[in-house]
Design a protein around this motif. Structure first.
Motif, mmCIF file in Angstrom:
data_model
loop_
_atom_site.group_PDB
_atom_site.id
_atom_site.type_symbol
_atom_site.label_atom_id
_atom_site.label_comp_id
_atom_site.label_asym_id
_atom_site.label_seq_id
_atom_site.Cartn_x
_atom_site.Cartn_y
_atom_site.Cartn_z
ATOM 1 N N HIS A 3 0.835 -1.205 0.000
ATOM 2 C CA HIS A 3 0.000 0.000 0.000
ATOM 3 C C HIS A 3 0.871 1.257 0.000
ATOM 4 O O HIS A 3 0.587 2.220 -0.707
ATOM 5 C CB HIS A 3 -0.938 0.014 1.207
ATOM 6 C CG HIS A 3 -2.176 -0.796 1.022
ATOM 7 N ND1 HIS A 3 -2.169 -2.168 1.016
ATOM 8 C CD2 HIS A 3 -3.458 -0.425 0.826
ATOM 9 C CE1 HIS A 3 -3.397 -2.605 0.837
ATOM 10 N NE2 HIS A 3 -4.206 -1.574 0.713
ATOM 11 N N GLU B 180 2.231 2.088 -3.323
ATOM 12 C CA GLU B 180 1.187 2.620 -4.210
ATOM 13 C C GLU B 180 0.665 3.980 -3.751
ATOM 14 O O GLU B 180 -0.194 4.567 -4.394
ATOM 15 C CB GLU B 180 0.032 1.628 -4.295
ATOM 16 C CG GLU B 180 0.424 0.296 -4.919
ATOM 17 C CD GLU B 180 -0.627 -0.778 -4.737
ATOM 18 O OE1 GLU B 180 -1.702 -0.500 -4.139
ATOM 19 O OE2 GLU B 180 -0.378 -1.915 -5.184
ATOM 20 N N ARG C 159 -1.098 4.499 -1.056
ATOM 21 C CA ARG C 159 -2.442 4.344 -0.488
ATOM 22 C C ARG C 159 -2.353 3.969 0.977
ATOM 23 O O ARG C 159 -1.479 3.208 1.378
ATOM 24 C CB ARG C 159 -3.215 3.233 -1.221
ATOM 25 C CG ARG C 159 -3.502 3.527 -2.655
ATOM 26 C CD ARG C 159 -4.358 2.446 -3.322
ATOM 27 N NE ARG C 159 -3.733 1.126 -3.258
ATOM 28 C CZ ARG C 159 -4.332 0.045 -2.738
ATOM 29 N NH1 ARG C 159 -5.543 0.107 -2.231
ATOM 30 N NH2 ARG C 159 -3.707 -1.111 -2.726
ATOM 31 N N GLU C 160 -3.276 4.487 1.780
ATOM 32 C CA GLU C 160 -3.341 4.140 3.198
ATOM 33 C C GLU C 160 -3.882 2.730 3.348
ATOM 34 O O GLU C 160 -4.835 2.337 2.674
ATOM 35 C CB GLU C 160 -4.255 5.133 3.922
ATOM 36 C CG GLU C 160 -4.257 4.964 5.410
ATOM 37 C CD GLU C 160 -5.024 6.071 6.101
ATOM 38 O OE1 GLU C 160 -6.138 5.785 6.585
ATOM 39 O OE2 GLU C 160 -4.500 7.202 6.147
ATOM 40 N N HIS C 161 -3.289 1.972 4.228
ATOM 41 C CA HIS C 161 -3.752 0.616 4.510
ATOM 42 C C HIS C 161 -5.050 0.698 5.312
ATOM 43 O O HIS C 161 -5.177 1.547 6.199
ATOM 44 C CB HIS C 161 -2.676 -0.153 5.284
ATOM 45 C CG HIS C 161 -2.936 -1.607 5.346
ATOM 46 N ND1 HIS C 161 -3.662 -2.187 6.355
ATOM 47 C CD2 HIS C 161 -2.583 -2.612 4.508
ATOM 48 C CE1 HIS C 161 -3.733 -3.487 6.153
ATOM 49 N NE2 HIS C 161 -3.089 -3.772 5.034
ATOM 50 N N PRO D 236 2.478 9.569 5.314
ATOM 51 C CA PRO D 236 2.514 9.345 3.861
ATOM 52 C C PRO D 236 3.769 9.872 3.171
ATOM 53 O O PRO D 236 4.282 9.224 2.251
ATOM 54 C CB PRO D 236 1.259 10.064 3.352
ATOM 55 C CG PRO D 236 0.314 10.007 4.512
ATOM 56 C CD PRO D 236 1.190 10.141 5.734
ATOM 57 N N TRP E 263 6.478 7.190 3.298
ATOM 58 C CA TRP E 263 6.206 5.858 2.762
ATOM 59 C C TRP E 263 7.203 5.399 1.697
ATOM 60 O O TRP E 263 7.607 4.239 1.715
ATOM 61 C CB TRP E 263 4.795 5.765 2.236
ATOM 62 C CG TRP E 263 3.742 5.797 3.300
ATOM 63 C CD1 TRP E 263 3.913 5.704 4.649
ATOM 64 C CD2 TRP E 263 2.351 5.945 3.098
ATOM 65 N NE1 TRP E 263 2.705 5.782 5.301
ATOM 66 C CE2 TRP E 263 1.717 5.933 4.366
ATOM 67 C CE3 TRP E 263 1.550 6.088 1.974
ATOM 68 C CZ2 TRP E 263 0.351 6.042 4.525
ATOM 69 C CZ3 TRP E 263 0.177 6.201 2.132
ATOM 70 C CH2 TRP E 263 -0.420 6.179 3.399
#
Length: 133
Positions: free
Chosen positions: A88, A91, A93-95, A103, A106
């Protein structure tokens, strides 16, 4: 190990996890403080593991014991969960269940987390490590 115990106790408190106490020594550990896996007592059933917590040179996290009552089961669970979290992160995106880091971090954190998942999986798969457990 005392410092890691405090880390876990404080983390569980911050997360609002109600429990019956954290074991004074980890159920499994590698080179303090690289990895320590802690049995956390159930709040509803005395003497039963209700949670597993992990700390060390990796994210501090916890999980329900419903995924298994053996430290090896917990390692496998954390490995699978964190591998999904890392995907995630890659990508952007938040899990949906597990929050690790901000973020903006990440892209740097994802490969580190993937390495930690490899370590956990290798430990869980190493039959020699579990002799006598």
């Amino acid at each position: 190990m005392r410092q890691q115990h405090e880390v876990v106790v404080n983390y569980l408190q911050a997360q609002g996890c109600e429990h019956g106490g954290v074991a004074t020594w980890p159920a499994f550990h590698l080179l303090d403080p690289h990895l320590a896996l802690w049995a956390v007592q159930s709040v509803t059933t005395a003497g039963k593991i209700g949670w597993w917590a992990i700390s060390g040179d990796l994210p501090t996290d916890y999980m329900s014991s419903s995924s298994g009552y053996h430290p090896r089961d917990a390692m496998r669970h954390f490995s699978r969960e964190w591998l999904d979290v890392a995907a995630h992160m890659r990508e952007g995106r938040e899990h949906p269940r597990t929050k690790i880091g901000r973020p903006e971090l990440w892209p740097t954190m994802a490969p580190i987390l993937e390495k930690r998942t490899e370590l956990l999986q290798e430990c869980a798969d190493d039959e020699d490590m579990w002799d006598g457990y």
